[in-house]
Design a protein around this motif. Structure first.
Motif, mmCIF file in Angstrom:
data_model
loop_
_atom_site.group_PDB
_atom_site.id
_atom_site.type_symbol
_atom_site.label_atom_id
_atom_site.label_comp_id
_atom_site.label_asym_id
_atom_site.label_seq_id
_atom_site.Cartn_x
_atom_site.Cartn_y
_atom_site.Cartn_z
ATOM 1 N N VAL A 145 0.839 -1.194 0.000
ATOM 2 C CA VAL A 145 0.000 0.000 0.000
ATOM 3 C C VAL A 145 0.877 1.249 0.000
ATOM 4 C CG1 VAL A 145 -1.763 1.308 1.254
ATOM 5 C CG2 VAL A 145 -1.909 -1.194 1.145
ATOM 6 N N ILE A 146 1.915 1.233 0.831
ATOM 7 C CA ILE A 146 2.833 2.374 0.899
ATOM 8 C C ILE A 146 3.526 2.589 -0.442
ATOM 9 C CG2 ILE A 146 4.965 3.230 1.960
ATOM 10 C CD1 ILE A 146 4.096 1.752 4.543
ATOM 11 N N ALA A 147 3.960 1.494 -1.061
ATOM 12 C CA ALA A 147 4.687 1.584 -2.326
ATOM 13 C C ALA A 147 3.769 1.823 -3.518
ATOM 14 C CB ALA A 147 5.494 0.303 -2.549
ATOM 15 N N GLY A 148 2.475 1.504 -3.345
ATOM 16 C CA GLY A 148 1.542 1.653 -4.454
ATOM 17 C C GLY A 148 1.692 0.579 -5.513
ATOM 18 N N GLU A 149 2.251 -0.549 -5.118
ATOM 19 C CA GLU A 149 2.487 -1.643 -6.063
ATOM 20 C C GLU A 149 2.255 -2.973 -5.374
ATOM 21 O OE1 GLU A 149 6.138 -3.263 -8.896
ATOM 22 O OE2 GLU A 149 6.031 -1.149 -8.321
ATOM 23 N N GLN A 150 1.407 -3.804 -5.947
ATOM 24 C CA GLN A 150 0.997 -5.060 -5.331
ATOM 25 C C GLN A 150 1.856 -6.223 -5.817
ATOM 26 O OE1 GLN A 150 -0.447 -6.579 -2.673
ATOM 27 N NE2 GLN A 150 -2.284 -5.393 -3.116
ATOM 28 N N ASP A 151 2.315 -7.073 -4.877
ATOM 29 C CA ASP A 151 3.120 -8.224 -5.305
ATOM 30 C C ASP A 151 2.831 -9.504 -4.530
ATOM 31 O OD1 ASP A 151 4.240 -7.643 -2.877
ATOM 32 O OD2 ASP A 151 6.290 -7.368 -3.601
ATOM 33 N N GLY A 152 1.781 -9.538 -3.720
ATOM 34 C CA GLY A 152 1.445 -10.745 -2.963
ATOM 35 C C GLY A 152 0.564 -11.678 -3.779
ATOM 36 N N PRO A 153 0.017 -12.720 -3.153
ATOM 37 C CA PRO A 153 -0.912 -13.617 -3.846
ATOM 38 C C PRO A 153 -2.040 -12.814 -4.501
ATOM 39 C CG PRO A 153 -0.377 -14.479 -1.671
ATOM 40 C CD PRO A 153 0.207 -13.105 -1.743
ATOM 41 N N SER A 154 -2.334 -13.135 -5.738
ATOM 42 C CA SER A 154 -3.169 -12.258 -6.560
ATOM 43 C C SER A 154 -4.594 -12.765 -6.736
ATOM 44 C CB SER A 154 -2.522 -12.119 -7.943
ATOM 45 O OG SER A 154 -2.600 -13.369 -8.632
ATOM 46 N N ALA A 155 -5.377 -11.953 -7.438
ATOM 47 C CA ALA A 155 -6.730 -12.366 -7.801
ATOM 48 C C ALA A 155 -6.688 -13.626 -8.658
ATOM 49 C CB ALA A 155 -7.444 -11.232 -8.543
ATOM 50 N N TRP A 156 -5.630 -13.770 -9.474
ATOM 51 C CA TRP A 156 -5.491 -14.994 -10.259
ATOM 52 C C TRP A 156 -5.346 -16.210 -9.331
ATOM 53 C CZ3 TRP A 156 -6.198 -16.868 -14.969
ATOM 54 C CH2 TRP A 156 -5.700 -18.154 -15.240
ATOM 55 N N ASP A 157 -4.580 -16.067 -8.263
ATOM 56 C CA ASP A 157 -4.428 -17.171 -7.309
ATOM 57 C C ASP A 157 -5.756 -17.507 -6.647
ATOM 58 O OD1 ASP A 157 -1.549 -17.526 -7.590
ATOM 59 O OD2 ASP A 157 -1.357 -15.609 -6.563
ATOM 60 N N GLY A 158 -6.542 -16.473 -6.344
ATOM 61 C CA GLY A 158 -7.865 -16.717 -5.779
ATOM 62 C C GLY A 158 -8.773 -17.425 -6.757
ATOM 63 N N TYR A 159 -8.710 -17.027 -8.022
ATOM 64 C CA TYR A 159 -9.504 -17.668 -9.067
ATOM 65 C C TYR A 159 -9.099 -19.132 -9.245
ATOM 66 C CZ TYR A 159 -10.204 -19.182 -13.930
ATOM 67 O OH TYR A 159 -10.479 -19.926 -15.046
ATOM 68 N N ALA A 160 -7.792 -19.396 -9.342
ATOM 69 C CA ALA A 160 -7.317 -20.764 -9.552
ATOM 70 C C ALA A 160 -7.722 -21.665 -8.388
ATOM 71 C CB ALA A 160 -5.808 -20.779 -9.737
ATOM 72 N N ALA A 161 -7.611 -21.158 -7.158
ATOM 73 C CA ALA A 161 -7.996 -21.952 -5.992
ATOM 74 C C ALA A 161 -9.492 -22.242 -6.005
ATOM 75 C CB ALA A 161 -7.606 -21.220 -4.709
ATOM 76 N N GLN A 162 -10.302 -21.242 -6.381
ATOM 77 C CA GLN A 162 -11.751 -21.455 -6.424
ATOM 78 C C GLN A 162 -12.123 -22.445 -7.508
ATOM 79 O OE1 GLN A 162 -13.871 -20.446 -4.173
ATOM 80 N NE2 GLN A 162 -15.592 -21.445 -5.187
ATOM 81 N N ALA A 163 -11.402 -22.420 -8.629
ATOM 82 C CA ALA A 163 -11.665 -23.380 -9.705
ATOM 83 C C ALA A 163 -11.386 -24.800 -9.230
ATOM 84 C CB ALA A 163 -10.807 -23.047 -10.927
#
Length: 339
Positions: free
Chosen positions: A294-312
């Motif tokens: 949040v401070i850096a303004g750049e996201q690099d953790g587990p992503s929405a793609w990871d959430g999608y793949a897990a839900q699939a």
């Protein structure tokens, strides 16, 4: 660059309140400046116990997103609220952390992915905290180094002492096995291509009609076979294990995190009974990592793609549990922003 960012926490049940205390008492670079809940009156009741003034309560996710003092939003509401909250935060250009599941459906996950594609960048991190656990990190370092050869077989075990009164059989997949699904994708750096789910004799300690334990078999793109065992009414402890057999050796998650005790009763290790205690350090590292994003303004953790793949994987597993047949996974093309 701001040294301290303002965080809004939407959903202040057990997990949400734990995150508020974690951010305000243990982590650096952020303060919780707003809380909210699908039931606003609940947030008002929770505010004093969290040492927050009543004007910190946002009456809705829309109001929270509109507050200029909120730089990032942590979503810990019940599962059905995740999609709307995440989409509102993304539309407002806010960094968002969403506890798993991303949404309870593959279609909902796709809508969040589409929203990030429209925004042109990643704004969301999903809460797969095991990736931040020291033991799992050590396992991945060994596997990535290649020093014990290519992986062949894996075994994941997830045992809970109990669950809530309304717990249903399908939740063994969506609430429990999902952690094993994600950590397997992460450990091997590959997608899951097919899954089978097997039932066993159910424990008498589970509510009548509940299927418990449950096992699953997954295969990765390169053919690694992953055996997953989940128990929800194991009674004795909260017990997490993982091991991987490779061509030249094996690697296992440290079995016990507590010290060894030797006394007149023998030699033993104490085992915890709560996931918040077992993964306390992982939660702290995970949320600190998100705050830094949040401070850096750049996201690099587990992503929405990871959430999608897990839900699939969860949905294919639920179908496999009903049919008894092996189910293939057919994931959408991975958008460039997640590559």
């Amino acid at each position: 660059m701001k040294r301290t960012v303002g965080i809004g926490v939407f959903g202040v049940g057990k997990m949400g309140q734990a995150h508020v205390r974690r951010i305000n008492d243990s982590l650096r670079g952020a303060r919780v400046v707003a809380i909210g809940d699908p039931a606003p009156e609940f947030a008002h009741k929770a505010a004093p116990g969290l040492d927050l003034p009543d004007d910190a309560v946002a009456e809705s996710i829309t109001e929270m997103c509109a507050r200029p003092d909120v730089d990032g939003i942590l979503v810990a509401a019940w599962d059905g609220e995740h999609e709307a909250a995440a989409l509102a935060a993304i539309a407002a250009g806010k960094m968002v952390f969403c506890e798993k599941p991303l949404t309870p459906s593959v279609e909902g996950c796709r809508r969040i992915i589409e929203a990030e594609e429209k925004a042109g960048r990643r704004l969301l991190q999903i809460g797969f905290m095991r990736r931040y656990d020291t033991g799992y990190q050590q396992m991945k370092q060994v596997l990535d180094s290649g020093r014990i050869g290519d992986p062949l077989l894996a075994y994941c075990m997830h045992r809970n002492p109990s669950q809530g009164e309304r717990f249903e059989s399908h939740q063994i997949i969506t609430q429990v096995m999902v952690h094993e699904f994600d950590i397997s994708r992460w450990l091997f750096g590959e997608e899951i291509t097919r899954v089978r789910v097997d039932r066993s004799r159910s424990t008498s300690k589970a509510p009548e009609g509940l299927i418990d334990p449950l096992t699953a078999v997954l295969w990765t793109e390169s053919g690694v076979r992953i055996n997953v065992e989940a128990v929800c009414f194991g009674r004795y402890a909260y017990d997490i294990r993982c091991s991987v057999l490779c061509e030249d050796g094996d690697v296992a998650l440290p079995d016990q995190l507590a010290p060894t005790i030797r006394d007149a009763s023998g030699v033993r290790h104490e085992i915890g009974t709560d996931w918040l205690d077992r993964f306390k350090d992982a939660y702290n590292i995970e949320i600190q990592s998100w705050i830094d994003s949040v401070i850096a303004g750049e996201q690099d953790g587990p992503s929405a793609w990871d959430g999608y793949a897990a839900q699939a994987i969860c949905e294919a597993s639920a179908e496999a549990m009903g049919s008894g047949a092996e189910q293939p996974l057919d994931l959408m093309a991975k958008p460039a922003i997640y590559s």
